[in-house]
Every structure is written in C-alpha cells, then in structure tokens.
Write a protein that holds these residues in place. Structure first.
Motif, PDB file in Angstrom:
ATOM      1  N   PRO A 105     -50.243  68.864   3.616  1.00 15.45           N
ATOM      2  CA  PRO A 105     -49.254  69.447   4.532  1.00 15.45           C
ATOM      3  C   PRO A 105     -47.890  68.799   4.303  1.00 15.45           C
ATOM      4  N   ASP A 106     -46.874  69.626   4.163  1.00 14.90           N
ATOM      5  CA  ASP A 106     -45.534  69.096   3.901  1.00 14.90           C
ATOM      6  C   ASP A 106     -44.524  69.811   4.789  1.00 14.90           C
ATOM      7  N   PHE A 107     -44.136  69.120   5.844  1.00 15.22           N
ATOM      8  CA  PHE A 107     -43.163  69.676   6.783  1.00 15.22           C
ATOM      9  C   PHE A 107     -41.840  68.935   6.698  1.00 15.22           C
ATOM     10  N   ASP A 108     -41.690  68.083   5.692  1.00 10.74           N
ATOM     11  CA  ASP A 108     -40.492  67.251   5.582  1.00 10.74           C
ATOM     12  C   ASP A 108     -39.219  68.077   5.494  1.00 10.74           C
ATOM     13  N   ALA A 109     -39.251  69.149   4.699  1.00 13.89           N
ATOM     14  CA  ALA A 109     -38.042  69.964   4.525  1.00 13.89           C
ATOM     15  C   ALA A 109     -37.622  70.587   5.849  1.00 13.89           C
ATOM     16  N   SER A 110     -38.594  71.132   6.591  1.00 15.02           N
ATOM     17  CA  SER A 110     -38.268  71.743   7.890  1.00 15.02           C
ATOM     18  C   SER A 110     -37.757  70.710   8.873  1.00 15.02           C
ATOM     19  N   ARG A 111     -38.378  69.542   8.905  1.00 10.08           N
ATOM     20  CA  ARG A 111     -37.936  68.475   9.820  1.00 10.08           C
ATOM     21  C   ARG A 111     -36.522  68.016   9.482  1.00 10.08           C
ATOM     22  N   GLU A 112     -36.261  67.888   8.177  1.00 11.65           N
ATOM     23  CA  GLU A 112     -34.938  67.439   7.735  1.00 11.65           C
ATOM     24  C   GLU A 112     -33.857  68.451   8.140  1.00 11.65           C
ATOM     25  N   LYS A 116     -30.708  67.751  10.636  1.00 11.18           N
ATOM     26  CA  LYS A 116     -29.320  68.029  10.262  1.00 11.18           C
ATOM     27  C   LYS A 116     -28.668  68.999  11.242  1.00 11.18           C
ATOM     28  N   LEU A 117     -29.462  69.959  11.702  1.00 12.47           N
ATOM     29  CA  LEU A 117     -28.940  70.903  12.683  1.00 12.47           C
ATOM     30  C   LEU A 117     -28.544  70.167  13.961  1.00 12.47           C
ATOM     31  N   GLY A 118     -29.389  69.243  14.388  1.00 13.43           N
ATOM     32  CA  GLY A 118     -29.089  68.454  15.589  1.00 13.43           C
ATOM     33  C   GLY A 118     -27.822  67.629  15.430  1.00 13.43           C
ATOM     34  N   GLU A 119     -27.628  67.086  14.234  1.00 10.45           N
ATOM     35  CA  GLU A 119     -26.429  66.282  13.968  1.00 10.45           C
ATOM     36  C   GLU A 119     -25.172  67.142  13.972  1.00 10.45           C
ATOM     37  N   GLY A 120     -25.307  68.410  13.571  1.00  6.62           N
ATOM     38  CA  GLY A 120     -24.144  69.290  13.490  1.00  6.62           C
ATOM     39  C   GLY A 120     -23.951  70.166  14.708  1.00  6.62           C
ATOM     40  N   GLU A 121     -24.684  69.873  15.784  1.00  4.15           N
ATOM     41  CA  GLU A 121     -24.641  70.713  16.979  1.00  4.15           C
ATOM     42  C   GLU A 121     -23.228  70.871  17.536  1.00  4.15           C
ATOM     43  N   GLY A 122     -22.432  69.811  17.504  1.00  5.35           N
ATOM     44  CA  GLY A 122     -21.079  69.861  18.072  1.00  5.35           C
ATOM     45  C   GLY A 122     -20.094  70.678  17.265  1.00  5.35           C
ATOM     46  N   THR A 123     -20.440  71.027  16.035  1.00  2.00           N
ATOM     47  CA  THR A 123     -19.502  71.744  15.160  1.00  2.00           C
ATOM     48  C   THR A 123     -19.689  73.261  15.198  1.00  2.00           C
ATOM     49  N   MET A 124     -20.625  73.762  15.991  1.00  2.00           N
ATOM     50  CA  MET A 124     -20.848  75.211  16.045  1.00  2.00           C
ATOM     51  C   MET A 124     -20.968  75.668  17.490  1.00  2.00           C
ATOM     52  N   THR A 125     -20.859  76.968  17.665  1.00  4.53           N
ATOM     53  CA  THR A 125     -20.969  77.519  19.018  1.00  4.53           C
ATOM     54  C   THR A 125     -22.421  77.413  19.491  1.00  4.53           C
ATOM     55  N   LYS A 126     -22.591  77.550  20.785  1.00  3.54           N
ATOM     56  CA  LYS A 126     -23.920  77.465  21.380  1.00  3.54           C
ATOM     57  C   LYS A 126     -24.830  78.574  20.820  1.00  3.54           C
ATOM     58  N   GLU A 127     -24.265  79.771  20.628  1.00  2.00           N
ATOM     59  CA  GLU A 127     -25.037  80.901  20.098  1.00  2.00           C
ATOM     60  C   GLU A 127     -25.463  80.649  18.651  1.00  2.00           C
ATOM     61  N   GLU A 128     -24.538  80.124  17.835  1.00  2.00           N
ATOM     62  CA  GLU A 128     -24.861  79.818  16.438  1.00  2.00           C
ATOM     63  C   GLU A 128     -25.961  78.765  16.360  1.00  2.00           C
ATOM     64  N   PHE A 129     -25.819  77.744  17.187  1.00  2.00           N
ATOM     65  CA  PHE A 129     -26.816  76.668  17.187  1.00  2.00           C
ATOM     66  C   PHE A 129     -28.187  77.206  17.601  1.00  2.00           C
ATOM     67  N   SER A 130     -28.207  78.003  18.646  1.00  2.00           N
ATOM     68  CA  SER A 130     -29.458  78.554  19.161  1.00  2.00           C
ATOM     69  C   SER A 130     -30.130  79.439  18.104  1.00  2.00           C
ATOM     70  N   LYS A 131     -29.333  80.276  17.424  1.00  2.00           N
ATOM     71  CA  LYS A 131     -29.874  81.170  16.401  1.00  2.00           C
ATOM     72  C   LYS A 131     -30.447  80.375  15.230  1.00  2.00           C
ATOM     73  N   MET A 132     -29.713  79.374  14.764  1.00  2.00           N
ATOM     74  CA  MET A 132     -30.186  78.563  13.631  1.00  2.00           C
ATOM     75  C   MET A 132     -31.441  77.768  14.006  1.00  2.00           C
ATOM     76  N   GLN A 134     -33.720  78.645  16.208  1.00  2.00           N
ATOM     77  CA  GLN A 134     -34.849  79.584  16.237  1.00  2.00           C
ATOM     78  C   GLN A 134     -35.346  79.894  14.827  1.00  2.00           C
ATOM     79  N   GLU A 135     -34.419  80.081  13.883  1.00  2.00           N
ATOM     80  CA  GLU A 135     -34.794  80.368  12.497  1.00  2.00           C
ATOM     81  C   GLU A 135     -35.561  79.200  11.879  1.00  2.00           C
ATOM     82  N   LEU A 136     -35.087  77.986  12.128  1.00  2.00           N
ATOM     83  CA  LEU A 136     -35.753  76.811  11.577  1.00  2.00           C
ATOM     84  C   LEU A 136     -37.127  76.592  12.214  1.00  2.00           C
ATOM     85  N   GLU A 137     -37.231  76.841  13.497  1.00  2.00           N
ATOM     86  CA  GLU A 137     -38.524  76.715  14.177  1.00  2.00           C
ATOM     87  C   GLU A 137     -39.519  77.753  13.645  1.00  2.00           C
ATOM     88  N   ALA A 138     -39.021  78.961  13.380  1.00  2.00           N
ATOM     89  CA  ALA A 138     -39.876  80.013  12.809  1.00  2.00           C
ATOM     90  C   ALA A 138     -40.344  79.620  11.409  1.00  2.00           C
TER      91      ALA A 138
END
Length: 200
Positions: A105-112, A116-132, A134-138
């Motif tokens: 099992p290799d989930f490293d890429a998804s976790r990474e 990174k998304l969490g680190e960049g949360e302040g640089t995007m809108t709430k909608e952009e963050f939420s959409k990204m 959801q895509e990463l969780e999927a």
C-alpha cells in the motif's frame, strides 16, 4: 433433385452425428468454476493507519479442514507477502502458477499532496481550497479501494485453486485469530510459532 427419402436419411445422419459429439454446452456444464462456494474469502473491512493498512479477512467455508464455518482475522500487508513467499519457496507448488503478490500500500503521494494543500490554504479562496481538498480525498479513496481489491483478489485466486487452497499456511493465514506480529526480521519465526500453536 433430392428425393424425400434422401432428405430423411440426411436428417437422420445429422441427428446421429450430433448425438455422438459432445456439444459446447455439455462441456461448459462440467467446468464451471464460479459455482464453487466451499471456500469464499473476501476483505470485509480495511483500516488505513499512518504507515500501514489493516485488512479484515472474512472467510466462509464448508471444507472440513477448518475448525469453523465462518470467521474473520485481521492481517497486514507483510503477512500477505509472507503467504505468497511460502508458495513460491515450496517445491510442491513448482508446476503451478502462483498468483502475484499484492503491491505494498502506498498512500505517500496522496498524503504529500494533502499536506501541501494545507500549507497553501491561505493563498487560495475557500471554494478553491474546498474543491481541491475534495479531489485529493477522492484520489486517496480510489487508491485505498484499489489496494484493498488487489489484496482480496490475491486471496480469492488462492481460495479458488483446488491445490493451493489446501496448503496449511493458507489455512493458518485465514483462521489463526492472533496478531502474528510481523516485522521484517522475525516474520517467519512468528508464523512457525503460530502454526504450532494453532495446530496443537
């Protein structure tokens, strides 16, 4: 022009020839591997932890080799690899095609990506963050489901094989309900101890 009697003779010959040859339907009736329900194995649940996945292996059987008819055990990836290696190393199975071991099992890429998304949360809108997010969780969920399916298929292929499924190590893997405490150094030793305890 063929007479009426000639047509009757031809029909009789065709009927006789047909009765002497086994039809495709006859042959397919005798070789149907999908109806054998004497040993059914699936992964009924799986839990992803930081560095590992715990698979709940569920078994239903009518075979007399097992102590119960329905049971579940929790296994980790290393135990699947151990089982695969027991088949590969056993000369009794030298002429058989052993199902390939499931990949680690290799989930490293998804976790990474999520980190990174969490680190960049302040640089995007709430909608952009939420959409990204959801895509990463999927993506993570799809990878997780594929991992579970590959481990399940490995076990199901062994369970469906009339020779491979009769191996003692496979029965221990499915039925022994204790933690086998797998690590790269003492995995083999612990399985031997488990086999003795289980059989005794």
């Amino acid at each position: 022009m063929m007479s009426h009697d000639g047509m009757d003779d031809m029909a009789d010959l065709l009927a006789e020839e047909k009765s002497q040859k086994p039809s495709l339907k006859d042959r397919s009736d005798t070789v149907d591997l999908t109806t054998d329900t004497s040993l059914m194995v699936d992964i009924s649940d799986a839990l992803s932890e930081r560095d590992k996945v715990k698979f709940t292996v569920h078994t239903k059987t009518t075979l007399p080799d097992f102590k119960q008819t329905e049971f579940s055990v929790v296994r980790q990836h290393e135990e699947f690899i151990w089982l695969h290696d027991r088949y590969i190393e056993n000369e009794e199975f030298g002429g058989y095609i052993i199902p390939p071991a499931p990949p680690r099992p290799d989930f490293d890429a998804s976790r990474e990506k999520l980190q990174k998304l969490g680190e960049g949360e302040g640089t995007m809108t709430k909608e952009e963050f939420s959409k990204m997010k959801q895509e990463l969780e999927a993506e993570y969920l799809a990878t997780f489901k594929k991992t579970v399916a590959m481990h399940e298929v490995f076990l199901q292929r062994i369970a469906a094989h009339p020779v491979l499924r009769s191996d003692h190590n496979f029965r221990v893997f499915l039925e022994y309900d204790q933690d086998l405490r797998c690590d790269q150094y003492n995995l083999h030793c612990n399985f031997l101890i488990a086999c003795r305890q289980w059989a005794g």
